[in-house]
Design an enzyme around this catalytic site. Structure first.
Site, PDB file in Angstrom:
ATOM      1  CD  GLU A 257     -38.672  -0.257  12.397  1.00  0.00           C
ATOM      2  OE1 GLU A 257     -39.771   0.151  11.984  1.00  0.00           O
ATOM      3  OE2 GLU A 257     -37.715  -0.493  11.644  1.00  0.00           O
TER       4      GLU A 257
ATOM      5  CB  CYS B 205     -46.084   2.218  14.220  1.00  0.00           C
ATOM      6  SG  CYS B 205     -45.733   0.611  13.464  1.00  0.00           S
TER       7      CYS B 205
END
Lengths: 484, 481
Positions: free
Chosen positions: B211, B249
């Site tokens: 990720e 993110c």
């Protein structure tokens, strides 16, 4: 090499431009390519059987069953199912998000690299391509140099059937592969050995390229003779087919070795012998139904495995070899030493070790002592043993009371775990293998929840608490000022 | 440390081999324990998140604690359904064989989490790994040391410590961990480290989920959302400054808008920032701080580029001692500046102007594939173009960041933003090997399967592949050649 680098650069550039143009996204384009693959195989059946005979000595029926028919069926499945596969999947969002909606769409990764293996050079090239194309990608295929005639046929024929600005073929060996792997691909699909698989994945890591690795392993075959005694003839036939009936045991899902109780071993061997004879006659070398070993190098590898004196001592059937004809006779071993090479690497040849155990339950521990294989086969009707196998061992797949047939069944995912690989394909799984599943959320500007934004206070914290618990009633009360 | 890792791995492997973690009851017990752990320790968790990142407790609850409890609850409620084998429909030719797919745990998995959401990015993957029946080793980030220490201390008293372990440390510990063979590795962090992780995993053919990050662009098609512009601005502001000061993110990284609307947009962002944080955001208590000096200096370097300095239209002040950067807006910083070529991960919002909003597509495509694309528009044509011409982990229209909260949607990247996905059922799948099981039948044996080959068998196989059953029957009855 410079010329090769130039070719690769150019090919990649062209494929990327083609992808960017959006042409490969159209379902119509994909179907046209799939139809062309079917046509290509139909038109070239004889030529394909020829090259498979030249490269591997395959009988045309084996070639049809394992490669040509298989590919046509795979392309037909994709053709018939594509409209269904491309449909976005609606996600059910919790009430809290109302009226936002969500869905997942499949989009092609982009430009993908398929590296195929020599043992089924047609199907292991075309089947991943079918997946890549149905998902809307552009593809570069490099077939194995160890099956040079098949590789050359594909390189020559594919461009005249498929969209050659989107689908390309390159020939060559490790040096070409190295050049290819220096580039950035959107997905890499590799079929081959674990050793090379590691190299592929390490190269892919440089570019964060997702990989599917279809590798190998020693596929064990358990015979619980107590519970299948009535059908032992079929058992032996199927195991024989699984060792000697497809590319002379040179398949990732071949029966590698057999596990059976000591008490039944000699009966088993005595049953194998006539089955082998029924398959290949008195002189298998002349039967035309035994594929040959692919190259001298592989032949020498197998003869090294067999020439271990202790392995030689365990031969109970066969054992003859002909280096000139790259022929190894269907061979059975009884209890070769467990520390011999042949019991510690994937055999990939027509040699069948039979390992005896005191009790068939020990087969579980035996299998677990080795790396996770692509497939485990078990002939048994004992539900307890089946349960133990399923829950205590790990493998790409498990097949009870048959061998290899899971490969033909595209409703089942085909792939390994641990050293036998990562990722899977076949049927719809092929489409997914080459797709990025993108989550799409359609928010609504209609309503704005103050609780989403600073400055923070107790009301907002309470609101968020209740929202997470989806305690909608309490949430309403809170908003109406009826709850603290 | 090597000894500790060896020992931990050995113990986890033994535990896994014992079969204990396979039981659904065990998994549910662990999931309940996670919920209990968070409930019991809410205050402590908020404390460490404040210490490590200056997070307000409401932000901490929303982004980490509440999120984790909800994720564990979902897994708890759905596990019985998730573990059910999936029946596969085999073609008639295979009758009476049956097929199914079962989910089995990979075995012993490694979770490496990030510092920005150190509780949730540790516990959420843990929830996935546990629901799939694995043993897990977690290494939280040393850049959030208080959260990491808290997890290391607290997890063992709630969870099965022979199956679920926590280790603390930085890159040196990570290096030791990566030398070992894991059955699965789950990593949250930067693309640069992601590559290192994947290369290490390749040595052992370990599957990975990465990720990662990217520059999440936010398109503002002011023509079609003019009526709701206040909400648009509010959401973008929340997406840049409302969660860990832009250090997420999925934070809004930069905005794309038509030149004609840029100044109006800026004039709307300013009061919005003030409504969030007051006149003095540093004292508001609602703005997270930059995680450490190194990251602060990175952001300062991005901002101190003269071309970037010149583009500041709001904010810009920095306090190294307090690791504070004021909510800052830039108008058209140079496209070749560092700030426009790496993930900002901070409270600075570049607004990039275009002549026509359609150009946003090309702009986005010129950069690596991000984790998320946000677009405020009601123009269906533009939406279609975005969906079909760009690639990203996800696309959210008319909102930001909220796709993260929605566990019916897979969460993960593509290209440089990552490999694999999780959340909800996808977490269970992320940590499971789906094993194909075929139950053959010994009742019938087809001669056509075996050598010696002849044209009868070949014809049989041809018809079988085409599933031309009627012809097959005729053929077998000798009524067809």
């Amino acid at each position: 090499m410079e010329a090769m680098k130039e070719t690769v650069d150019q090919s990649l550039r062209e494929m990327r431009d083609t992808f960017a143009s959006g042409r490969t996204r159209s379902v119509k384009w994909r179907k046209t390519q799939l139809e062309a693959i079917i046509e290509m195989v139909k038109d070239n059946e004889d030529k394909m059987c020829d090259v498979l005979f030249q490269d591997l000595g395959k009988h045309s029926t084996e070639a049809f069953r394992d490669e040509l028919g298989f590919v046509m069926r795979s392309a037909t499945t994709a053709l018939n199912s594509l409209d269904k596969w491309v449909v976005p999947r609606k996600s059910n969002l919790p009430l809290l998000f109302y009226p936002a909606t969500g869905k997942v769409i499949s989009e092609p990764y982009g430009t993908v690299l398929v590296l195929s293996s020599w043992n089924f050079p047609i199907s292991l090239s075309l089947d991943p391509m079918i997946g890549a194309i149905s998902a809307g990608n552009t593809v570069l295929l490099k077939a194995s140099e160890l099956s040079p005639n098949a590789s050359a046929l594909l390189a020559k024929t594919i461009p005249s059937y498929l969209d050659n600005k989107a689908i390309k073929v390159i020939e060559g060996g490790p040096d070409v592969a190295t050049i290819l792997l220096q580039h950035q691909w959107d997905k890499i699909f590799f079929t081959g050995s674990p050793r090379i698989g590691k190299i592929i994945m390490a190269a892919a890591a440089e570019h964060l390229t997702p990989v599917t690795l279809e590798l190998g392993g020693k596929c064990p075959t358990i015979i619980d003779h107590h519970s299948v005694s009535k059908d032992m003839k079929s058992v032996v036939k199927r195991i024989s087919g699984g060792k000697w009936g497809s590319c002379s045991g040179q398949a990732c899902i071949s029966v590698d070795y057999v596990l059976v109780e000591q008490s039944f071993a000699s009966s088993l061997i005595e049953m194998f012998k006539p089955v082998i004879k029924s398959f290949f006659g008195e002189n298998p070398k002349e039967s035309g139904c035994v594929a040959r070993i692919v190259t001298k190098k592989h032949f020498q590898r197998l003869s090294r495995l067999l020439n271990d004196p202790r392995v030689q001592a365990s031969i109970v059937y066969g054992g003859s070899m002909d280096e000139e004809k790259l022929y190894v006779e269907p061979t059975i071993l009884l209890n070769p030493p467990l520390d011999s090479e042949i019991m510690n690497e994937e055999i990939f040849g027509p040699v069948l070790p039979i390992i005896t155990l005191r009790d068939i339950q020990e087969s579980i521990g035996f299998i677990k002592s080795k790396p996770k294989p692509l497939a485990i086969y078990a002939f048994t009707k004992d539900e307890k043993l089946k349960t133990r196998i399923l829950s205590e061992t790990s493998s790409g797949s498990v097949t009870f009371n048959d061998v290899m047939i899971q490969y033909m069944c595209d409703a089942l995912p085909f792939g390994g775990v641990g050293e036998s690989g990562m990722g899977r394909y076949h049927g719809k799984y092929s489409f997914e293998c080459f797709s990025h599943e993108k989550a799409i959320m359609e928010g609504s500007l209609a309503m704005d929840l103050e609780a989403r934004y600073p400055p923070w206070n107790n009301f907002k914290l309470t609101f968020i608490r209740l929202a997470f618990r989806e305690a909608y009633f309490k949430l309403v009360l809170l908003m109406l000022g009826l709850k603290r």
